[in-house]
Design a protein around this motif. Structure first.
Motif, PDB file in Angstrom:
ATOM      1  N   SER B  11       0.826  -1.198   0.000  1.00  0.00           N
ATOM      2  CA  SER B  11       0.000   0.000   0.000  1.00  0.00           C
ATOM      3  C   SER B  11       0.867   1.257   0.000  1.00  0.00           C
ATOM      4  CB  SER B  11      -0.952  -0.004   1.199  1.00  0.00           C
ATOM      5  OG  SER B  11      -0.232   0.143   2.399  1.00  0.00           O
ATOM      6  N   ILE B  12       2.018   1.160   0.633  1.00  0.00           N
ATOM      7  CA  ILE B  12       2.926   2.300   0.594  1.00  0.00           C
ATOM      8  C   ILE B  12       3.491   2.486  -0.805  1.00  0.00           C
ATOM      9  CG2 ILE B  12       5.196   3.112   1.379  1.00  0.00           C
ATOM     10  CD1 ILE B  12       4.511   2.180   4.152  1.00  0.00           C
ATOM     11  N   LEU B  13       3.837   1.385  -1.446  1.00  0.00           N
ATOM     12  CA  LEU B  13       4.321   1.477  -2.822  1.00  0.00           C
ATOM     13  C   LEU B  13       3.247   2.053  -3.742  1.00  0.00           C
ATOM     14  CD1 LEU B  13       6.521   0.944  -4.919  1.00  0.00           C
ATOM     15  CD2 LEU B  13       5.622  -1.367  -5.189  1.00  0.00           C
ATOM     16  N   LEU B  29       9.280  11.641   3.375  1.00  0.00           N
ATOM     17  CA  LEU B  29       8.922  10.710   4.441  1.00  0.00           C
ATOM     18  C   LEU B  29       7.743  11.250   5.233  1.00  0.00           C
ATOM     19  CD1 LEU B  29      12.475   9.809   5.790  1.00  0.00           C
ATOM     20  CD2 LEU B  29      10.983   8.354   4.434  1.00  0.00           C
ATOM     21  N   ALA B  30       7.780  12.543   5.483  1.00  0.00           N
ATOM     22  CA  ALA B  30       6.715  13.152   6.272  1.00  0.00           C
ATOM     23  C   ALA B  30       5.377  13.073   5.550  1.00  0.00           C
ATOM     24  CB  ALA B  30       7.063  14.611   6.581  1.00  0.00           C
ATOM     25  N   TYR B  38       0.908   7.889  10.433  1.00  0.00           N
ATOM     26  CA  TYR B  38       2.041   7.560  11.300  1.00  0.00           C
ATOM     27  C   TYR B  38       2.489   8.787  12.063  1.00  0.00           C
ATOM     28  CZ  TYR B  38       2.431   3.272   8.562  1.00  0.00           C
ATOM     29  OH  TYR B  38       2.182   2.083   7.947  1.00  0.00           O
ATOM     30  N   LYS B  39       2.902   8.548  13.304  1.00  0.00           N
ATOM     31  CA  LYS B  39       3.342   9.678  14.101  1.00  0.00           C
ATOM     32  C   LYS B  39       4.822   9.967  13.879  1.00  0.00           C
ATOM     33  CE  LYS B  39      -0.137   8.964  17.620  1.00  0.00           C
ATOM     34  NZ  LYS B  39      -0.427   8.208  18.860  1.00  0.00           N
ATOM     35  N   ASN B  40       5.432   9.085  13.108  1.00  0.00           N
ATOM     36  CA  ASN B  40       6.873   9.208  12.994  1.00  0.00           C
ATOM     37  C   ASN B  40       7.388   8.899  11.604  1.00  0.00           C
ATOM     38  OD1 ASN B  40       9.792   8.787  13.559  1.00  0.00           O
ATOM     39  ND2 ASN B  40       9.006   9.248  15.600  1.00  0.00           N
ATOM     40  N   ARG B  41       8.337   9.704  11.179  1.00  0.00           N
ATOM     41  CA  ARG B  41       8.910   9.471   9.855  1.00  0.00           C
ATOM     42  C   ARG B  41       9.737   8.199   9.808  1.00  0.00           C
ATOM     43  NH1 ARG B  41      12.429  14.208   9.582  1.00  0.00           N
ATOM     44  NH2 ARG B  41      11.891  14.342  11.767  1.00  0.00           N
ATOM     45  N   ALA B  42      10.274   7.840  10.941  1.00  0.00           N
ATOM     46  CA  ALA B  42      11.162   6.674  10.973  1.00  0.00           C
ATOM     47  C   ALA B  42      10.423   5.410  10.559  1.00  0.00           C
ATOM     48  CB  ALA B  42      11.749   6.507  12.372  1.00  0.00           C
ATOM     49  N   THR B  43       9.132   5.383  10.824  1.00  0.00           N
ATOM     50  CA  THR B  43       8.340   4.229  10.399  1.00  0.00           C
ATOM     51  C   THR B  43       8.366   4.095   8.883  1.00  0.00           C
ATOM     52  OG1 THR B  43       6.882   4.492  12.295  1.00  0.00           O
ATOM     53  CG2 THR B  43       6.046   3.200  10.446  1.00  0.00           C
ATOM     54  N   VAL B  44       8.118   5.209   8.233  1.00  0.00           N
ATOM     55  CA  VAL B  44       8.153   5.205   6.770  1.00  0.00           C
ATOM     56  C   VAL B  44       9.558   4.881   6.286  1.00  0.00           C
ATOM     57  CG1 VAL B  44       7.693   6.551   4.702  1.00  0.00           C
ATOM     58  CG2 VAL B  44       6.350   6.943   6.760  1.00  0.00           C
ATOM     59  N   GLN B  45      10.501   5.470   6.965  1.00  0.00           N
ATOM     60  CA  GLN B  45      11.903   5.230   6.630  1.00  0.00           C
ATOM     61  C   GLN B  45      12.209   3.743   6.553  1.00  0.00           C
ATOM     62  OE1 GLN B  45      14.336   6.790   9.709  1.00  0.00           O
ATOM     63  NE2 GLN B  45      16.244   5.956   8.925  1.00  0.00           N
ATOM     64  N   GLN B  46      11.729   3.014   7.554  1.00  0.00           N
ATOM     65  CA  GLN B  46      11.995   1.575   7.591  1.00  0.00           C
ATOM     66  C   GLN B  46      11.223   0.826   6.515  1.00  0.00           C
ATOM     67  OE1 GLN B  46      11.172   0.849  11.723  1.00  0.00           O
ATOM     68  NE2 GLN B  46      13.365   0.787  12.230  1.00  0.00           N
TER      69      GLN B  46
END
Lengths: 207, 207
Positions: B11-13, B29-30, B38-46
């Motif tokens: 779904s992200i793709l 990312l934001a 998501y509350k955090n960019r790091a989630t998307v990052q991963q």
DNA sequence: TATGTTAACATACAAATGTATGGTAATTAT
DNA sequence: ATAATTACCATACATTTGTATGTTAACATA
């Protein structure tokens, strides 16, 4: 009517178009500054403001790379056509454009791709007609089954490409035409590029 | 062969494809984090790292929005086809896709545009053939001379649009066909959208 | 059981990025 | 002569952005 751009503003807009259409992503201020040798982003910043004021781009504030083109209803952008091609006739790729098409925004060209205008109906077996624009990517290696633009002793063909063990076959769309087998009798053979798409303008067409 | 993506990664793709093809610019990312709550960019990052590891995207390090799609040689990306159209026959735009085409990267669709597949040869006067994909933009107002998709009492036509003083004329490419004049006898008339381009796949075609 | 993957979170930080402000010089228009 | 535009530069600053590092939890697998 839109205000005229200065020479420098025009060249910056051209660079913007090139990046957005070719690379697929608008440049940052720093990118543009680097490309033009500016020591400062603020220079580009001011050019952007001027170009935006004249209505050629729209910027999303605070957004990195937030530049949109507003050219011609946002749907057409000028692109050079580098030559003409028709099966059996010479292909000519000029250093300068022979013409300019207003390519729609939907046609985002891969970088270094170029346009060839089809002349004559010799490709109609492939449902490609006079006046159609083929988008040719010179950076892809031809795979079996793809349609390529190739040069054979100063003649150019647009055909489907098949690589056999030791030879290359160029197959026409039309079964009435025999495949061309590339062997020694062709002094010069070169795959110019791969046809990644065709575009037909919906503008008024002749005859 | 490429590794399978998880549901969320998929779904992200999809969102990435949507943004890059539709909006023309890859998200940050934001942006993605915001879209998925998501509350955090790091989630998307991963997620990005996972998706990249599986080969579906390529990231340019340190570069904002530096995401490239690597789908199918970077030149084809799946797109839903929302219906079929042929002059004189009913047009059906399904809520779900009837099929999926691998649209080349060159075809960056304006947002909200959709694809219709041409069925039958009734449009061949406009050099549009069965199997061709027309790109329809529903957000543009029809201007004189443009080719539009329109509905006339449950029948759909693809014709050139001309607005006269008090009436609308739909003109065929083929001079043998008389223009359709829109008047009271058509209970429902609606311009669905404007054909901004056609695309013909260079993949192997039937027949 | 232990291990790995997936999926989310938090925090921290350097670099990139857009923006604001001011300065200089050349050119053009009023 | 004065004002406006163009074209560059410098500095400063707040955000945005990508990245690194850890933590927690669920789940599947070996």
């Amino acid at each position: 009517m839109q205000k005229e751009l200065t020479t420098i503003q025009k060249s910056i807009l051209d660079f913007l178009i090139d990046q957005i259409k070719g690379k697929g992503i608008p440049p940052t201020l720093a990118d543009v500054a680097k490309h033009f040798g500016y020591k400062n982003r603020a220079t580009v910043q001011q050019h952007f403001q001027a170009i935006e004021k004249k209505g050629y781009i729209r910027k999303s504030p605070k957004l990195s790379r937030g530049i949109e083109l507003t050219l011609e209803d946002k749907f057409f952008v000028p692109r050079p056509i580098l030559g003409e091609v028709a099966a059996g006739n010479p292909l000519t790729i000029y250093p300068d454009a022979i013409d300019t098409i207003k390519l729609p925004t939907i046609a985002k060209m891969p970088q270094d791709s170029f346009l060839l205008k089809v002349k004559g109906d010799s490709l109609k077996d492939a449902y490609i007609f006079s006046g159609d624009i083929v988008i040719v990517n010179p950076n892809l290696e031809a795979k079996n089954g793809q349609i390529v633009v190739a040069i054979l002793d100063d003649a150019a063909v647009v055909k489907r490409f098949y690589k056999k063990r030791s030879e290359i076959e160029l197959v026409s769309e039309n079964p009435e035409y025999n495949p061309i087998v590339i062997d020694k009798k062709y002094a010069s053979f070169k795959v110019v590029g791969i046809v990644v798409g065709i575009y037909r303008s919906m503008e008024k067409k002749a005859g």
